[in-house]
Write a protein that holds these residues in place. Structure first.
Motif, PDB file in Angstrom:
ATOM      1  N   GLY A 270       8.103  -3.723 -40.381  1.00 10.27           N
ATOM      2  CA  GLY A 270       9.153  -2.782 -40.350  1.00 10.27           C
ATOM      3  C   GLY A 270      10.626  -3.597 -40.165  1.00 10.27           C
ATOM      4  O   GLY A 270      11.584  -2.909 -40.790  1.00 10.27           O
ATOM      5  N   ASP A 273      11.351  -4.709 -43.831  1.00  4.24           N
ATOM      6  CA  ASP A 273      11.544  -3.706 -44.872  1.00  4.24           C
ATOM      7  C   ASP A 273      12.915  -3.559 -45.163  1.00  4.24           C
ATOM      8  O   ASP A 273      13.728  -3.041 -44.404  1.00  4.24           O
ATOM      9  CB  ASP A 273      11.004  -2.448 -44.249  1.00  4.24           C
ATOM     10  N   SER A 276      14.795  -0.571 -43.702  1.00 10.37           N
ATOM     11  CA  SER A 276      15.142  -0.308 -42.412  1.00 10.37           C
ATOM     12  C   SER A 276      16.672  -0.416 -42.085  1.00 10.37           C
ATOM     13  O   SER A 276      17.462  -0.218 -41.145  1.00 10.37           O
ATOM     14  CB  SER A 276      14.314  -1.274 -41.612  1.00 10.37           C
ATOM     15  N   TYR A 277      17.347  -1.187 -43.041  1.00  8.31           N
ATOM     16  CA  TYR A 277      18.847  -1.743 -42.877  1.00  8.31           C
ATOM     17  C   TYR A 277      19.776  -0.671 -43.341  1.00  8.31           C
ATOM     18  O   TYR A 277      20.779  -0.623 -42.641  1.00  8.31           O
ATOM     19  CB  TYR A 277      18.969  -3.061 -43.539  1.00  8.31           C
ATOM     20  N   THR A 388      14.425   7.216 -39.983  1.00 11.69           N
ATOM     21  CA  THR A 388      13.706   5.965 -39.773  1.00 11.69           C
ATOM     22  C   THR A 388      12.274   6.429 -39.678  1.00 11.69           C
ATOM     23  O   THR A 388      11.212   5.489 -39.814  1.00 11.69           O
ATOM     24  CB  THR A 388      14.224   5.336 -38.845  1.00 11.69           C
ATOM     25  N   HIS A 392       8.577   4.929 -42.290  1.00 11.61           N
ATOM     26  CA  HIS A 392       7.605   3.899 -41.664  1.00 11.61           C
ATOM     27  C   HIS A 392       6.307   4.870 -41.351  1.00 11.61           C
ATOM     28  O   HIS A 392       6.467   5.661 -40.466  1.00 11.61           O
ATOM     29  CB  HIS A 392       8.183   2.952 -40.628  1.00 11.61           C
ATOM     30  N   LYS A 397       4.944  -0.276 -36.961  1.00 12.46           N
ATOM     31  CA  LYS A 397       6.005  -0.398 -38.048  1.00 12.46           C
ATOM     32  C   LYS A 397       7.328   0.197 -37.635  1.00 12.46           C
ATOM     33  O   LYS A 397       8.348  -0.264 -37.892  1.00 12.46           O
ATOM     34  CB  LYS A 397       5.585  -0.153 -39.485  1.00 12.46           C
ATOM     35  N   ARG A 398       7.018   1.450 -37.075  1.00 15.57           N
ATOM     36  CA  ARG A 398       8.305   2.177 -36.571  1.00 15.57           C
ATOM     37  C   ARG A 398       9.084   1.497 -35.687  1.00 15.57           C
ATOM     38  O   ARG A 398      10.216   1.823 -35.442  1.00 15.57           O
ATOM     39  CB  ARG A 398       7.731   3.716 -36.100  1.00 15.57           C
ATOM     40  N   GLY A 401      11.113  -0.770 -37.230  1.00 17.19           N
ATOM     41  CA  GLY A 401      12.255   0.008 -37.873  1.00 17.19           C
ATOM     42  C   GLY A 401      13.294   0.295 -37.087  1.00 17.19           C
ATOM     43  O   GLY A 401      14.494   0.510 -36.962  1.00 17.19           O
ATOM     44  N   TYR A 402      12.807   0.941 -35.709  1.00 16.48           N
ATOM     45  CA  TYR A 402      13.801   1.459 -34.589  1.00 16.48           C
ATOM     46  C   TYR A 402      14.619   0.252 -34.006  1.00 16.48           C
ATOM     47  O   TYR A 402      15.748   0.510 -33.580  1.00 16.48           O
ATOM     48  CB  TYR A 402      12.905   2.275 -33.647  1.00 16.48           C
ATOM     49  N   LEU A 405      17.296  -0.323 -36.507  1.00 18.32           N
ATOM     50  CA  LEU A 405      18.246   0.707 -36.682  1.00 18.32           C
ATOM     51  C   LEU A 405      19.059   0.639 -35.186  1.00 18.32           C
ATOM     52  O   LEU A 405      20.359   0.552 -35.305  1.00 18.32           O
ATOM     53  CB  LEU A 405      17.478   1.965 -36.553  1.00 18.32           C
TER      54      LEU A 405
END
Length: 490
Positions: A270, A273, A276-277, A388, A392, A397-398, A401-402, A405
C-alpha cells in the motif's frame, strides 16, 4: 452451514481450519435480500457511527478552538507577539504529521482499547491547556495534543472499512468527517456564549475546560460499546455476521480469522503503490486551504470592520453548519453513483470560487458569503478517505495507503497555518490566493486520478476480471492464487 466464527468440527485434522472455514462459507452461503443487508447496515450505523462521530467532533473542537480562545482574551494572559500564535497552530501539525503511523494501532490492537486510551489521553491534554501560564507551556500542550489526535482520527476511516461495503463506506466517511464541520460551527457558537461569562477565571480558560473535560468522560463509551470486528459485534446474530462478512468482502478482502495484526507485506504494498500518492497530494492541498480556516475565520470576519470580536466568534459558525450538510449530501451522491473523483473535483472548484471572491471583493457582505463557499473544500476529505479505501483491496494494504494519505496530507497545515500572517490584515490577500490555487489543484488531480482508474478498469475488461467478486478471506485468496485484481471506483 458452518458458523462463521468457528472452524467446522468435521474438518480433516491435516487440513487448514482457516481455509476450510472460508471455503465452506463461500459454498454454503445463502444470499441475503437487499432488505436484509439494509437492516444489518442500519444496525452497524446505530452502534458505530454515533460513537466515532461524537469523538471526532470533540477532537476537532479541541484542536481548533485556538482561534476562539484568542478572541476570548488569551492574548491578555499569554504573550502571542510575533509569530507565536502561528506556532501554536504549527506545532500541533508537526506532532500530528510525525505521529500518523499510529493509525495502524487500529489494526494492530483491539480497537475498543486503542480508541478509549487515545481519547482519554487527548482529553487530558486538551483540558490542562486551561492551566497554561506562558507560551512554552501552551506549546507543549499543543504538541502532545497533536500526538494523541493522530492516534484517533486518521485511523477511523480504516476501522470503518472493516464493517461496510466498499460502495457504501463513502457516506459513512462523510458522516464521520462532517463532525469536523459541526464542531467548528458548535465551537464558534460555544465560544460566543463563553465570552459573555464574567468570573474569576478568564473566558479562554473556561473555554478549554468546557471543551476538554467532556472528552475525558466520553472515553468510557468506546471502551464498553465499540466493536473490534464483525465477529465481536455483540449486536449481530450469527446470520447477520455471516451476511456482513460477505457484503464487506465484495470486491475487496477482509481478515476473517486475523482481526488484529498487520500483514507487513501488504501494508508495504500500500505504501509503495503509486496510486496512494495522488490522494495524498489532494489531501495536502485541501489542508492548506482548510486547516487555516478554523484559526483565522473569526479573525477574517472581525477584520471586515463591522463586527466585534465576540460577534465574529458567533458568525464563524453558520458557514460550517452549511458545510456539515453539504458533506453528507455529496458523500451520499458519491456512493449512489459509485464515483469519487467528480465530486471531489466539484468541491475543490466551489471552494476556489469562494476564496477568489473573498480576495477580489471589498464588500463585507460578499466577503462573508464567500466563506460559505470556501469551507466546502472540506467535503473532499471525506471523499478522499473513501477513495483510498476503494483503491486498496485488503485491510493491511489500506493501512499502508491511509498512512501515505495522512502523512502527506497533514503536511498541508504547516503551510496553511502560516499563509494568513497579521501583516496581511485586513484583506489577507496572500492567504486567499494561495488557498484558491490549492483548491484548483484538487480539481485537477482528481480528474487525473479518475482517468487513470478508468483506464485500469478498461484493462481489466480485456483481461476478463469479473465486475463483482464475492467473499475472499485474505489468507485463502493468497494461498489459492486467486485473482488479486479488483475493479476501481473512480
Amino acid at each position: 452451514m458452518a458458523d462463521v466464527e468457528k472452524a467446522p468440527l468435521e474438518a480433516d485434522q491435516n487440513s487448514n481450519p482457516t481455509e476450510v472455514s472460508a471455503k465452506e462459507r463461500a459454498e454454503a452461503f445463502v444470499a441475503p435480500t437487499p432488505k436484509e443487508e439494509k437492516d444489518i447496515i442500519r444496525k452497524l450505523d446505530f452502534h458505530i457511527m454515533p460513537i466515532v462521530f461524537i469523538l471526532y467532533m470533540l477532537a476537532v473542537l479541541d484542536r481548533s478552538n485556538l482561534g476562539n480562545a484568542r478572541l476570548a482574551g488569551m492574548e491578555d494572559d499569554i504573550d502571542l507577539s510575533g509569530f507565536r500564535y502561528n506556532w501554536l497552530g504549527t506545532i500541533f501539525y508537526i506532532a500530528y504529521i510525525f505521529s500518523q503511523w499510529l493509525l495502524m494501532g487500529w489494526k494492530q490492537f483491539p480497537p475498543h482499547i486503542w480508541c478509549a486510551s487515545v481519547v482519554l489521553f487527548w482529553g487530558f491534554v486538551a483540558t490542562i491547556q486551561a492551566a497554561a501560564v506562558n507560551w512554552s507551556g501552551l506549546m507543549a500542550c499543543r504538541f502532545f495534543l497533536g500526538v494523541a489526535e493522530a492516534a484517533y482520527g486518521p485511523g477511523v476511516p480504516l476501522y470503518l472499512t472493516y464493517f461496510y461495503p466498499r460502495e457504501k463506506v463513502g457516506f459513512r466517511h462523510g458522516i464521520f468527517i462532517a463532525a469536523a464541520a459541526l464542531a467548528n460551527a458548535y465551537g464558534g457558537a460555544l465560544a460566543f456564549g463563553i465570552s459573555q461569562i464574567n468570573g474569576s477565571l478568564a473566558p479562554w480558560r473556561i473555554l478549554f475546560l468546557i471543551e476538554g473535560l467532556p472528552t475525558c468522560v466520553f472515553a468510557l463509551v468506546p471502551f464498553f460499546f465499540l466493536p473490534d470486528s464483525i465477529k465481536q459485534a455483540k449486536f449481530l446474530n450469527d446470520r447477520e455476521k455471516e451476511v456482513a462478512y460477505h457484503f464487506v468482502a465484495r470486491n475487496q478482502r477482509l481478515d476473517v480469522n486475523k482481526n488484529q495484526g498487520l500483514r507487513i507485506k501488504e501494508m508495504l504494498e500500500g505504501i509503495k503503490d503509486p496510486k496512494s500518492y495522488l490522494p495524498g497530494i489532494m489531501y495536502f492541498s485541501v489542508n492548506v486551504s482548510f486547516a487555516s480556516l478554523p484559526l483565522f475565520v473569526p479573525t477574517i470576519i472581525s477584520e471586515l470592520g463591522i463586527f466585534t470580536d465576540v460577534e465574529s466568534n458567533g458568525l464563524s459558525a453558520p458557514p460550517y453548519l452549511l458545510c456539515f450538510f453539504y458533506i453528507i449530501l455529496v458523500c451520499w451522491c458519491s456512493d449512489r453513483f459509485k464515483m469519487r473523483g467528480p465530486f471531489c473535483a466539484l468541491s475543490g472548484l466551489i471552494a476556489a470560487i469562494g476564496f477568489i471572491i473573498n480576495a477580489t471583493s471589498s464588500s463585507p457582505g460578499v466577503r462573508y458569503f464567500s466563506i460559505f463557499l470556501s469551507v466546502q473544500i472540506f467535503a473532499s476529505v471525506a471523499l478522499l478517505l473513501a477513495w483510498t479505501a476503494n483503491i486498496h483491496a485488503t485491510e493491511s494494504k489500506r493501512a499502508g495507503g491511509y498512512t501515505v494519505l495522512a502523512t502527506l496530507g497533514q503536511c498541508g497545515p504547516l503551510l496553511g497555518t502560516n499563509v494568513f500572517p497579521d501583516s496581511e490584515a485586513p484583506r489577507f490577500q496572500q492567504g486567499l490566493w494561495i488557498s484558491a490555487s490549492f483548491c484548483l489543484l484538487v480539481t485537477v488531480v482528481s480528474t487525473v486520478l479518475s482517468l487513470w482508474l478508468i483506464r485500469e478498469n478498461k484493462k481489466m475488461d480485456k483481461e476478463g476480471v469479473p465486475e463483482v467478486q464475492e467473499f475472499e478471506d485474505t489468507s485463502v485468496a493468497r494461498e489459492d492464487g486467486q485473482n488479486e485484481k479488483h475493479r476501481y471506483i473512480w
